[in-house]
Design an enzyme around this catalytic site. Structure first.
Site, PDB file in Angstrom:
ATOM      1  N   ASP A   3       4.521   3.973   4.247  1.00 56.90           N
ATOM      2  CA  ASP A   3       4.183   5.494   4.312  1.00 56.90           C
ATOM      3  C   ASP A   3       5.139   6.233   4.650  1.00 56.90           C
ATOM      4  O   ASP A   3       5.026   7.530   4.861  1.00 56.90           O
ATOM      5  CB  ASP A   3       2.823   6.074   4.557  1.00 56.90           C
ATOM      6  N   HIS A   5       4.231   4.881  -3.781  1.00 56.83           N
ATOM      7  CA  HIS A   5       5.372   5.498  -3.494  1.00 56.83           C
ATOM      8  C   HIS A   5       4.829   6.899  -4.408  1.00 56.83           C
ATOM      9  O   HIS A   5       4.568   7.117  -5.605  1.00 56.83           O
ATOM     10  CB  HIS A   5       6.662   4.974  -4.101  1.00 56.83           C
TER      11      HIS A   5
END
Length: 430
Positions: free
Chosen positions: A13, A41
């Site tokens: 992340d 993503h």
């Protein structure tokens, strides 16, 4: 531009998707080299948000080749759903801009069910996404997995391979009093999805070799982060693949003679989704503020991310493991409201000082962070477009990170939009 490997230096992340999307503008191809649709993503283009799981971030660009490498475990149904969703939103996906390795193991519903069953058996849950990734990799290692190339087989040959796979999974299901799967039913399901997948399938190692022979620029896009690596992460709270830069060569099928710049993407603070040790976690108003300002919700899991101060010990170890050339610092603006900011520079346990993460899970769970405090800036950095736009103390914070980590910051992301990026050092783009 040289070939570039992009990896996350924390627990995922970090913003790799946006970075790869930005870099794709000057590249010819992007390769996903590990993981599956447990990765997420998020990319924002002109205020429109795209969420990718299996497809490389380059898929949002015209005239770029997106490659799913052999190191990826492929859920064919999740892939087609992702493709269909992007097509609805005007993204052109065809056999000219997407290639899938014939060697990718297939993630099936039986793997997702097994994921859930194994999680129930654990005394301490890992916090798996239940996408079937771990059980699929287990089948690969045990040499019973179905692979994309098997979808080319005649029905009777495919049946034998499916039956071999089910010999294991039906035994597992029997132990949980769950009805067995019929081989003929699974074969029919695979033959139904095969025509949608097979047009994209090629020997990816050869595709990549041909690109290198033509001096094309390739980006290798990592998923998750360093400390979710099956070997080097905070085991057992890890993913089922190798996430560090050397995996790009194995999971993409490129040999070590090809030089690459290795970019490490790292947040200006630290986050983690799911269970496992988190040495600088802030279970207080500081962590809550980071969570709210950073909108820290998992792209795949939809779970709240845990938040804490920047961990330089973690970062240094990740840099060494991947041989990082330069850093991309993301989400600096999340720290805008703090009058002082802490950086973890060492750990302490039982009177011993550590400048690395010990492998022992027991020791990891008892490490205490040792902090260095630096002044905050209490000014807005969101959307800044030049280094000189940043507050003096924000620049000092960046330089402090460079000083501790002994690696330069090449780029700073100042917002979710594609072009919200400050270039400090552009030598890797040449």
């Amino acid at each position: 531009m040289t070939n570039i490997v992009v990896v996350g230096l924390q627990w995922g992340d970090e913003g790799k998707g946006k970075v790869v999307d930005w870099l794709s503008n000057n590249a010819d191809a992007v390769v996903r080299f590990q993981g599956g649709n447990n990765a997420g993503h998020t990319i924002v283009i002109q205020e429109k948000t795209y969420k990718l799981n299996l497809l490389p971030s380059s898929i949002l660009h015209n005239n770029k080749l997106s490659i799913i490498g052999n190191g990826v475990v492929l859920d064919p149904y999740a892939l087609m759903s992702e493709i269909d969703n992007l097509r609805i939103n005007g993204i052109n996906i065809n056999t000219q801009n997407l290639v899938i390795s014939e060697s990718c193991p297939l993630v099936l519903n039986i793997h997702k069910e097994a994921d859930t069953l194994f999680e129930q058996l654990r005394q301490n849950t890992i916090g798996t996404t239940n996408k079937g990734i771990g059980p699929c990799y287990a089948d690969k290692i045990s040499r019973r997995a179905l692979r994309v190339c098997d979808l080319f087989d005649k029905k009777d040959i495919l049946y034998n391979k499916v039956n071999n796979l089910l010999n294991y999974h039906n035994l597992l299901r029997q132990n949980f009093n769950i009805l067995p799967i019929e081989a003929s039913k699974l074969v029919d399901e695979l033959l139904d999805i095969a025509p949608k997948i097979l047009p994209f399938v090629k020997p990816v190692w050869k595709v990549i070799h041909d690109l290198t022979q033509q001096n094309k620029t390739i980006i290798f896009e990592g998923a998750q982060g360093t400390f979710l690596d099956i070997d080097h992460g905070t085991y057992p709270f890890v993913t089922s693949s190798n996430t560090i830069a050397p995996q790009a060569f194995v999971g993409g099928g490129i040999n070590l003679s090809h030089s690459s710049c290795i970019l490490g993407v790292i947040k200006a603070y630290t986050t983690r989704v799911g269970n496992g040790p988190f040495f600088t976690e802030q279970k207080n108003e500081i962590g809550k503020s980071m969570f709210e300002r950073g909108n820290e919700i998992g792209t795949v899991s939809n779970r709240e991310r845990r938040c804490g101060w920047f961990d330089a010990v973690l970062a240094k170890q990740a840099i060494i493991l991947s041989g990082v050339s330069g850093l991309v610092l993301t989400k600096l603006d999340v720290l805008d409201q703090f009058s002082e900011i802490k950086i973890c520079t060492q750990y302490k346990y039982d009177g011993v000082i550590y400048d690395y993460i010990p492998a022992s899970s027991y020791v990891q769970n008892n490490l205490e962070p040792i902090y260095e405090t630096v002044p905050g800036w209490k000014e807005n950095t969101f959307g800044s477009v030049t280094y000189e736009d940043l507050p003096k103390n924000a620049i000092s914070y960046i330089k402090k990170i460079e000083e501790i980590l002994k690696v330069p910051v090449y780029l700073i992301s100042t917002g979710p939009e594609r072009n919200a990026m400050i270039i400090i050092n552009d030598k890797f783009l040449k």
